[in-house]
Scaffold this active site. Structure first.
Site, PDB file in Angstrom:
ATOM      1  N   TRP A 252       0.874  -1.180   0.000  1.00  0.00           N
ATOM      2  CA  TRP A 252       0.000   0.000   0.000  1.00  0.00           C
ATOM      3  C   TRP A 252       0.912   1.230   0.000  1.00  0.00           C
ATOM      4  O   TRP A 252       1.813   1.319   0.854  1.00  0.00           O
ATOM      5  CB  TRP A 252      -0.856  -0.048   1.265  1.00  0.00           C
ATOM      6  CG  TRP A 252      -1.831   1.063   1.427  1.00  0.00           C
ATOM      7  CD1 TRP A 252      -2.747   1.496   0.509  1.00  0.00           C
ATOM      8  CD2 TRP A 252      -2.013   1.877   2.594  1.00  0.00           C
ATOM      9  NE1 TRP A 252      -3.487   2.531   1.035  1.00  0.00           N
ATOM     10  CE2 TRP A 252      -3.056   2.786   2.302  1.00  0.00           C
ATOM     11  CE3 TRP A 252      -1.395   1.933   3.847  1.00  0.00           C
ATOM     12  CZ2 TRP A 252      -3.491   3.730   3.231  1.00  0.00           C
ATOM     13  CZ3 TRP A 252      -1.832   2.855   4.769  1.00  0.00           C
ATOM     14  CH2 TRP A 252      -2.871   3.745   4.460  1.00  0.00           C
TER      15      TRP A 252
ATOM     16  N   ASP B  28      -0.649  -5.401   9.371  1.00  0.00           N
ATOM     17  CA  ASP B  28      -1.668  -4.445   8.930  1.00  0.00           C
ATOM     18  C   ASP B  28      -2.917  -5.264   8.579  1.00  0.00           C
ATOM     19  O   ASP B  28      -2.906  -6.049   7.631  1.00  0.00           O
ATOM     20  CB  ASP B  28      -1.140  -3.681   7.702  1.00  0.00           C
ATOM     21  CG  ASP B  28      -2.100  -2.569   7.278  1.00  0.00           C
ATOM     22  OD1 ASP B  28      -3.242  -2.536   7.768  1.00  0.00           O
ATOM     23  OD2 ASP B  28      -1.696  -1.735   6.439  1.00  0.00           O
TER      24      ASP B  28
ATOM     25  N   ALA C 291      -6.494  -4.709   7.612  1.00  0.00           N
ATOM     26  CA  ALA C 291      -7.501  -3.718   7.200  1.00  0.00           C
ATOM     27  C   ALA C 291      -8.713  -4.355   6.527  1.00  0.00           C
ATOM     28  O   ALA C 291      -9.697  -3.657   6.278  1.00  0.00           O
ATOM     29  CB  ALA C 291      -6.866  -2.696   6.257  1.00  0.00           C
TER      30      ALA C 291
ATOM     31  N   LYS D  84     -13.356  -0.820   6.253  1.00  0.00           N
ATOM     32  CA  LYS D  84     -13.937  -1.653   5.204  1.00  0.00           C
ATOM     33  C   LYS D  84     -14.927  -2.668   5.772  1.00  0.00           C
ATOM     34  O   LYS D  84     -16.027  -2.813   5.259  1.00  0.00           O
ATOM     35  CB  LYS D  84     -12.854  -2.402   4.431  1.00  0.00           C
ATOM     36  CG  LYS D  84     -11.506  -1.727   4.396  1.00  0.00           C
ATOM     37  CD  LYS D  84     -11.406  -0.660   3.346  1.00  0.00           C
ATOM     38  CE  LYS D  84     -10.161   0.171   3.593  1.00  0.00           C
ATOM     39  NZ  LYS D  84      -9.726   0.956   2.481  1.00  0.00           N
TER      40      LYS D  84
HETATM   41  C1  LMR Z   1      -6.883   1.850  -0.576  1.00  0.00           C
HETATM   42  O1  LMR Z   1      -5.811   1.253  -0.602  1.00  0.00           O
HETATM   43  O2  LMR Z   1      -7.483   2.213  -1.593  1.00  0.00           O
HETATM   44  C2  LMR Z   1      -7.534   2.139   0.743  1.00  0.00           C
HETATM   45  O3  LMR Z   1      -6.766   1.619   1.773  1.00  0.00           O
HETATM   46  C3  LMR Z   1      -7.861   3.560   0.924  1.00  0.00           C
HETATM   47  C4  LMR Z   1      -6.668   4.413   1.157  1.00  0.00           C
HETATM   48  O4  LMR Z   1      -6.675   5.141   2.154  1.00  0.00           O
HETATM   49  O5  LMR Z   1      -5.723   4.387   0.362  1.00  0.00           O
END
Ligand code: LMR
Length: 392
Positions: free
Chosen positions: A125, A206, A208, A241
């Site tokens: 990410w 992490d 999420a 989410k």
């Molecule tokens: C994403 O990866 O799209 C989500 O986790 C939202 C974000 O904050 O980037």
């Protein structure tokens, strides 16, 4: 003073949200930011959340501050959700979303071991690296995604972590890897755990997307295995989410400590870090989550709706793989069926991603990450056609 202010580095995902919003075309499709959508393209308030909001409205008599580390009942419920049975030696704090939880844990590490090095998956990410760089802690990257097989380069990943030691923190995606959708098997989690036991590196998980891969319990098998065997580990949870609480910013930072003394010190530090970063973390979303997780009926309804959401995503995975098979006359997109979570990477170049965006109004992140939950059944064929036309 601001004349020399450097331009901030744009975040690709956030920039894409703005570009999508500005596109006037009807029928445009947003596969960018990781937000769940239903068959009508809406991001609903979950049923259990609505009921919990009503209950909170009726019973809440004050909006005065909670504790610096948040409501302990919320923290305990979140820890139980991730770990099942929870040992006594957990420290934890409510945080503003998963990002807030990560930031708090990064800060804790910076205080505990200023020389510690962080490591993220290649790719990860984008905000993982961005946040760490902003703290002057540019992370190392361990091999993860194999663009050819669309699986995990596990042997290389294992070799990398086997080269680490007690000053290293390894950020792992608990499930539903973002951005690739390629996940570790339980056996691989076990091998990573052996490495952490032997070499002493510290996992920061992490988490999420719990519940959006194979199931609430299934998605944390690896995490639970690790927690059961290691003296220490950290978890950053998001309620964005799986509870659909994006804008309410609910998350939880957990640290499993070696013993009670360590737990007391870490707990005090988490509260102090919260105080320095933003004082008290938001409580509205956290209060809803606490109500839902501790009420058997509401919890059952939340789990049922989460199961529907997961089923929709996995159904779209099937449908998209099939549509791409037909449009490209090849089975090379079958990996979309096997991947789990909101994301997979289509495997398109930047130019192809742009072509699909311009010609079909379908928005993916530049690295061709697609949010599968942004699709609808009636768009699968259009998407597959546009991808084939772009030569993907
Ligand atoms: C994403 O990866 O799209 C989500 O986790 C939202 C974000 O904050 O980037």
């Amino acid at each position: 003073m601001f004349a020399t202010l450097p331009e901030p580095q744009p975040d690709a995902i956030i920039a894409l949200m703005a570009a999508f919003a500005a596109d006037p075309r009807d029928g445009k499709v947003d596969l960018g930011v990781g937000v769940y959508k239903d068959d009508h393209g809406n991001t609903p308030v979950m049923r259990a959340v609505r009921v919990a909001e009503q209950r909170l409205h009726d019973k809440q008599t004050t909006k005065t501050y909670t504790k610096l580390a948040g409501d302990p009942a919320f923290v305990a419920a979140m820890q139980k959700l991730a770990l099942g049975e929870t040992p006594d030696r957990l420290a934890g704090a409510a945080a503003p979303g998963g990002t807030g939880a990560l930031r708090v844990l990064f800060e804790l590490i910076a205080r505990a071991a200023p020389g510690a090095r962080f490591h993220i998956s290649d790719p990860s990410w984008p905000n993982h690296a961005a946040m760490l760089k902003a703290m002057d802690k540019a992370p190392g990257a361990y091999p993860y995604f194999d663009a050819e097989t669309r699986g995990v380069r596990f042997e290389e990943m294992l070799a990398y972590v086997n080269g680490l030691g007690t000053d290293d923190v390894v950020i792992l995606h608990g499930c539903c890897h973002n951005p690739t959708g390629a996940n570790l098997t339980l056996d691989q989690w076990q091998q990573l755990t052996d490495s952490a036991v032997e070499k002493g590196w510290l996992p920061l998980i992490d988490l999420a997307y719990q519940g959006l891969g194979d199931g609430l319990e299934e998605d944390v098998q690896g995490v639970r295995h690790m927690a059961a065997r290691l003296p220490r580990l950290m978890i950053a949870q998001s309620c964005s989410k799986n509870f659909g609480l994006y804008r309410d910013r609910a998350g939880c930072a957990t640290v499993q400590c070696a013993d009670a003394d360590e737990q007391a010190k870490v707990q005090a530090t988490l509260a102090s870090v919260n105080r320095l970063l933003y004082s008290f973390s938001p409580d509205h979303g956290a209060a809803l989550v606490e109500i839902i997780l501790n009420d058997p009926e509401l919890r059952a309804d939340w789990e049922a709706e989460l199961t529907e959401m997961r089923g929709r995503i996995n159904g779209l995975r099937e449908g998209l793989a099939e549509a791409l098979r037909q449009e490209t006359n090849s089975d090379r997109f079958d990996f979309i069926r096997q991947h789990r979570g909101m994301f997979s990477r289509l495997g398109a170049t930047k130019e192809q991603v742009e072509q699909v965006r311009e010609e079909a109004g379908i928005y993916m992140v530049t690295d061709s990450r697609m949010n599968i939950a942004g699709l609808t059944q009636d768009k699968l064929r259009d998407f597959a056609r546009a991808a084939a036309a772009a030569g993907v």
